[in-house]
Every structure is written in structure tokens, then in C-alpha cells.
Write a protein that holds these residues in place. Structure first.
Motif, PDB file in Angstrom:
ATOM      1  N   GLU A   1      24.851  95.984  26.780  1.00 37.53           N
ATOM      2  CA  GLU A   1      26.269  95.762  27.058  1.00 37.53           C
ATOM      3  C   GLU A   1      27.082  97.052  27.023  1.00 37.53           C
ATOM      4  OE1 GLU A   1      27.065  92.593  27.759  1.00 37.53           O
ATOM      5  OE2 GLU A   1      24.903  92.258  27.491  1.00 37.53           O
ATOM      6  N   VAL A   2      26.416  98.141  26.615  1.00 37.61           N
ATOM      7  CA  VAL A   2      27.184  99.349  26.312  1.00 37.61           C
ATOM      8  C   VAL A   2      27.543 100.119  27.578  1.00 37.61           C
ATOM      9  CG1 VAL A   2      27.074 101.605  25.198  1.00 37.61           C
ATOM     10  CG2 VAL A   2      26.122  99.588  24.053  1.00 37.61           C
ATOM     11  N   SER A   3      28.830 100.431  27.723  1.00 38.00           N
ATOM     12  CA  SER A   3      29.165 101.431  28.732  1.00 38.00           C
ATOM     13  C   SER A   3      29.930 102.542  28.025  1.00 38.00           C
ATOM     14  CB  SER A   3      29.986 100.813  29.852  1.00 38.00           C
ATOM     15  OG  SER A   3      31.215 100.370  29.343  1.00 38.00           O
ATOM     16  N   PRO A   4      29.531 103.771  28.273  1.00 37.30           N
ATOM     17  CA  PRO A   4      30.153 104.884  27.547  1.00 37.30           C
ATOM     18  C   PRO A   4      31.662 104.889  27.789  1.00 37.30           C
ATOM     19  CG  PRO A   4      28.210 105.616  28.741  1.00 37.30           C
ATOM     20  CD  PRO A   4      28.488 104.222  29.204  1.00 37.30           C
ATOM     21  N   ARG A   5      32.410 105.190  26.742  1.00 35.10           N
ATOM     22  CA  ARG A   5      33.875 105.133  26.835  1.00 35.10           C
ATOM     23  C   ARG A   5      34.465 106.540  26.946  1.00 35.10           C
ATOM     24  NH1 ARG A   5      32.399 104.923  21.622  1.00 35.10           N
ATOM     25  NH2 ARG A   5      33.540 106.352  20.284  1.00 35.10           N
ATOM     26  N   ALA A   6      35.630 106.595  27.537  1.00 39.24           N
ATOM     27  CA  ALA A   6      36.343 107.867  27.647  1.00 39.24           C
ATOM     28  C   ALA A   6      36.828 108.285  26.255  1.00 39.24           C
ATOM     29  CB  ALA A   6      37.520 107.704  28.593  1.00 39.24           C
ATOM     30  N   PRO A   7      37.036 109.581  26.040  1.00 37.14           N
ATOM     31  CA  PRO A   7      37.529 110.026  24.729  1.00 37.14           C
ATOM     32  C   PRO A   7      38.875 109.382  24.406  1.00 37.14           C
ATOM     33  CG  PRO A   7      37.603 111.816  26.341  1.00 37.14           C
ATOM     34  CD  PRO A   7      36.844 110.704  26.962  1.00 37.14           C
ATOM     35  N   GLN A   8      39.047 108.961  23.154  1.00 40.38           N
ATOM     36  CA  GLN A   8      40.299 108.311  22.758  1.00 40.38           C
ATOM     37  C   GLN A   8      41.011 109.071  21.651  1.00 40.38           C
ATOM     38  OE1 GLN A   8      38.463 104.599  22.155  1.00 40.38           O
ATOM     39  NE2 GLN A   8      38.686 104.017  24.300  1.00 40.38           N
ATOM     40  N   SER A   9      40.362 109.192  20.489  1.00 41.95           N
ATOM     41  CA  SER A   9      41.025 109.868  19.377  1.00 41.95           C
ATOM     42  C   SER A   9      41.171 111.357  19.691  1.00 41.95           C
ATOM     43  CB  SER A   9      40.204 109.679  18.102  1.00 41.95           C
ATOM     44  OG  SER A   9      38.950 110.311  18.265  1.00 41.95           O
ATOM     45  N   ASP A  10      42.036 112.023  18.921  1.00 42.66           N
ATOM     46  CA  ASP A  10      42.208 113.474  19.059  1.00 42.66           C
ATOM     47  C   ASP A  10      40.880 114.188  18.879  1.00 42.66           C
ATOM     48  OD1 ASP A  10      44.853 113.123  19.487  1.00 42.66           O
ATOM     49  OD2 ASP A  10      45.506 113.746  17.475  1.00 42.66           O
ATOM     50  N   ARG A  11      40.108 113.653  17.927  1.00 46.36           N
ATOM     51  CA  ARG A  11      38.836 114.293  17.629  1.00 46.36           C
ATOM     52  C   ARG A  11      37.889 114.175  18.836  1.00 46.36           C
ATOM     53  NH1 ARG A  11      35.944 116.361  13.694  1.00 46.36           N
ATOM     54  NH2 ARG A  11      33.782 115.732  13.450  1.00 46.36           N
ATOM     55  N   GLU A  12      37.893 113.008  19.464  1.00 48.11           N
ATOM     56  CA  GLU A  12      37.027 112.842  20.629  1.00 48.11           C
ATOM     57  C   GLU A  12      37.504 113.703  21.797  1.00 48.11           C
ATOM     58  OE1 GLU A  12      35.420 108.302  19.728  1.00 48.11           O
ATOM     59  OE2 GLU A  12      36.882 108.619  21.331  1.00 48.11           O
ATOM     60  N   LYS A  13      38.818 113.800  21.948  1.00 53.74           N
ATOM     61  CA  LYS A  13      39.335 114.637  23.030  1.00 53.74           C
ATOM     62  C   LYS A  13      38.976 116.106  22.802  1.00 53.74           C
ATOM     63  CE  LYS A  13      43.057 111.591  24.380  1.00 53.74           C
ATOM     64  NZ  LYS A  13      44.388 111.140  23.968  1.00 53.74           N
ATOM     65  N   ALA A  14      39.071 116.533  21.539  1.00 59.43           N
ATOM     66  CA  ALA A  14      38.702 117.916  21.224  1.00 59.43           C
ATOM     67  C   ALA A  14      37.222 118.136  21.537  1.00 59.43           C
ATOM     68  CB  ALA A  14      39.000 118.223  19.760  1.00 59.43           C
ATOM     69  N   ALA A  15      36.410 117.138  21.187  1.00 59.58           N
ATOM     70  CA  ALA A  15      34.973 117.242  21.436  1.00 59.58           C
ATOM     71  C   ALA A  15      34.690 117.302  22.936  1.00 59.58           C
ATOM     72  CB  ALA A  15      34.235 116.072  20.803  1.00 59.58           C
ATOM     73  N   ALA A  16      35.380 116.443  23.694  1.00 62.80           N
ATOM     74  CA  ALA A  16      35.161 116.417  25.138  1.00 62.80           C
ATOM     75  C   ALA A  16      35.586 117.735  25.767  1.00 62.80           C
ATOM     76  CB  ALA A  16      35.920 115.253  25.764  1.00 62.80           C
ATOM     77  N   GLY A  17      36.564 118.395  25.164  1.00 64.99           N
ATOM     78  CA  GLY A  17      36.995 119.699  25.660  1.00 64.99           C
ATOM     79  C   GLY A  17      36.062 120.819  25.244  1.00 64.99           C
ATOM     80  N   GLY A  18      35.014 120.471  24.503  1.00 60.57           N
ATOM     81  CA  GLY A  18      34.037 121.478  24.101  1.00 60.57           C
ATOM     82  C   GLY A  18      34.382 122.188  22.806  1.00 60.57           C
ATOM     83  N   LYS A  19      35.511 121.799  22.169  1.00 58.47           N
ATOM     84  CA  LYS A  19      35.949 122.550  20.989  1.00 58.47           C
ATOM     85  C   LYS A  19      35.116 122.278  19.754  1.00 58.47           C
ATOM     86  CE  LYS A  19      40.760 123.500  21.976  1.00 58.47           C
ATOM     87  NZ  LYS A  19      42.135 123.035  21.762  1.00 58.47           N
TER      88      LYS A  19
END
Lengths: 149, 189
Positions: free
Chosen positions: A68-86
Motif C-alpha cells: 500500500e506504500v507510496s513514497p510521500r513528499a517531504p513534509q516536516s522541516d527536517r524532511e525538507k532539509a533532508a530532501a535539499g541534501g542538507k
């Protein structure tokens, strides 16, 4: 035990459709509990996230996630920072809590089942997970080899 | 031991691994020989002066590569922080001041400040340059400080007994500071 260095680039496959969802770009680690909480998956040019408990298996050739899993877009600040490579961990500078630099983080090993971090490799040394204090945008912080406890 | 000039520009890093500021200047109390804290610049190469400053009580460790703090909440607006941190830095600047012995001999001019890191962050010595023309001396020397010091803004007065404890390099300087202070304690009534 899985090495993060080996894991990066591994295929991520849906357990329902066998569809390739992308490849592993990194992991998020909760430094309070010293567990891997999420795997982030590169798909095209964007990073998406899969929680640790959505993963069915970490195999030598692929990570299989629940049907059932579909990967989700970054949500929290921490996830956004991670997605930005930080928050990428490998190659990040290492500082100890006394303000001394220790080169770069070479690798991080964690248990396949629980996601618990077992050891971290800093340059040539392998340290117990307990020495890990923080992972931030600037550095990985470890307990000084010289500080008590 | 670390020189104040080496502290300027160090990142201020939280235990979470984020760099929240960098050291703009080191603020200390020359009379007490204690470090008060740091004024800060924003990170990055256009780093402007920040309104926030960092008092020593918020510092976990001062190392050669970073100033470590628990988290960003340790930074406080300068007005609210220790009043000393908002005073004009010129009041407390000893760089360039002459160092005189109590017998009236000038040892040199202060060119840097030597800090003993650790919990108290004590200023234990000065780097002094002798620019008075003694050609035999090349390079700076390191002067151990007594725990208390008379400072006027024009000159610093140290006991003449310090002269044998001057060192040419920082190796062994910590021991020279200890020996000098031991001697002063021995002389005290």
C-alpha cells in the motif's frame, strides 16, 4: 547489519506492484533514540520518503516496501532539509562536543530489523552508536573520546 | 590553550549539528581575566553582525574547530544578555596596550590573548610583541598573567617577577602560567 554506504543507490521496489519507486538516497536518523526513522528515495530529481515501518525487507539487491506504500513528499522541516541534501550523512564533517573536528563521517551501520544504529565510522575509527549526539546541517556531533561518560 | 584571534570566525554549533552563528569578537574582563562571551556574525560569507550574542555560561565547550552550545536558545539578544556584552568593545580592548612591570620596564605590546579553555575559560596570558627596537628579539613572546591585574586602558601592570616565565612558544606555556602563579601565591602574606 546494513551499511549506509552500501545501501545508497539500492533499488526501492513496491511489494504490491513490483514497480520501481526509485533508489535510496539516504536515511533520516533520530539521534535521541539512535534509530533510522525514514529512508529517502530518489525518484527522478526529487526526494520522497518512506517510513521505517513501511519497509518489508532490506535485501542485498533491493528494498521492498509494503503493497500500500507510496513514497510521500517531504513534509516536516527536517524532511525538507533532508530532501535539499542538507542532512546527508556520508562525508559530513564530524565535530565532538568539546569542539574538536574529526574528519568526515565514513559510514553508519544499522540493524536491518529494528533500524537501530549499531556503529558509526569516523575516518579510520569505528565508534559505538552511543557516541552519536546529533546530525545537523553543518556537522555530525559525537561525544568526545576524552569527555567522561 | 587557544588564542583569541583563532576563536574569531569559529562556527557556533549546536549538539544537533547545526551551525547557528560564528564568532565575531571575544569579549572578556581584563581585570578578572575571565571570558564574558562572544559577539556573533551570521554564517556565510556575507555574514552580518547578529543582534544576538552568546554569554560564556551558555557555552558547552570552546574547541579549536568550533564553539559548542546545547541549542539555539543559548543565543540571547545582546541587550538582554550580560550588560558587559553590549558595552562598546573599545572599553575592553587590551590589544595594543603596553605591558609594564611594577619596576617600570616595558615588556612589549599586547598582540593576542591566550585563553585556557575548560569550564572557567580563563585568560591566562598575553602574546606580546616588542616593537621597541630590540633587534635581538624576533617574533612574539608569551606572558603569563596573575589572576588579578591592574588595567588602565593605557597600560597593564604586571609583577617584575614574571620575566623568567616569559616563553617563546605556546608549548609549555601552561606550565609557565602555573609556576608563575605558584610563585605569586608563595609571596602573598
Amino acid at each position: 547489519v546494513t551499511s549506509l554506504r552500501d545501501l545508497v543507490g539500492r533499488r526501492v521496489v513496491s511489494g504490491g506492484t513490483a514497480e520501481a519507486l526509485g533508489e535510496v538516497d539516504g536515511v533520516l536518523v533520530d539521534t535521541a533514540t539512535r534509530h533510522v526513522t525514514d529512508v529517502y528515495v530518489r525518484h527522478g530529481r526529487s526526494d520522497t520518503f518512506v517510513s521505517w515501518d513501511e519497509i518489508n525487507a532490506i535485501g542485498p539487491d533491493a528494498i521492498v516496501v509494503g503493497a500500500e506504500v507510496s513514497p510521500r513528499a517531504p513534509q516536516s522541516d527536517r524532511e525538507k532539509a533532508a530532501a535539499g541534501g542538507k542532512l546527508s550523512i556520508l562525508g559530513k564533517g564530524v565535530l565532538d562536543d568539546l569542539g574538536f573536528a574529526h574528519g568526515e563521517l565514513a559510514d553508519l551501520d544499522f540493524d536491518d530489523q529494528s533500524g537501530a544504529v549499531t556503529t558509526i565510522s569516523v575516518e579510520d575509527a569505528t565508534l559505538a552508536a552511543e557516541s552519536l549526539i546529533g546530525i545537523g546541517s553543518y556537522a555530525v556531533v559525537i561525544r568526545s573520546p576524552e569527555s567522561d561518560g | 590553550l587557544i588564542k583569541a584571534s583563532q576563536v574569531i570566525g569559529l562556527p557556533v554549533v549546536t549538539l544537533g549539528g547545526d551551525d547557528v552563528a560564528e564568532v565575531r569578537d571575544v569579549v572578556y574582563d581584563p581585570a578578572q581575566g575571565r571570558l564574558i562571551g562572544f559577539t556573533l556574525n551570521a554564517r556565510g560569507w556575507l555574514g552580518r553582525r547578529m543582534k544576538d550574542s552568546l554569554s560564556w555560561s551558555g557555552v558547552l565547550a570552546l574547541g579549536p574547530d568550533a564553539v559548542m552550545i546545547r541549542d539555539e536558545s543559548e543565543l540571547a539578544a545582546t541587550d538582554e544578555a550580560t550588560p558587559a556584552l553590549s558595552e562598546p568593545p573599545t572599553d575592553r580592548n587590551v590589544l595594543g596596550d603596553a605591558v609594564l612591570t611594577d619596576e617600570g620596564v616595558q615588556l612589549g605590546m599586547v598582540s593576542d590573548i591566550i585563553i585556557e579553555t575548560g569550564e572557567r575559560a580563563e585568560v591566562v596570558g598575553y602574546e606580546i610583541d616588542d616593537k621597541s627596537g630590540d633587534a635581538k628579539r624576533a617574533g612574539p613572546r608569551f606572558l603569563p598573567l596573575p589572576q588579578q591585574l591592574a588595567v588602565s586602558g593605557d597600560a597593564l601592570l604586571v609583577p617584575a617577577t614574571v620575566e623568567p616565565f616569559l616563553r617563546d612558544d605556546l608549548a609549555g606555556f601552561g606550565a609557565a602560567v602555573d609556576d608563575f602563579r605558584e610563585l605569586l601565591r608563595g609571596e602573598a602574606p
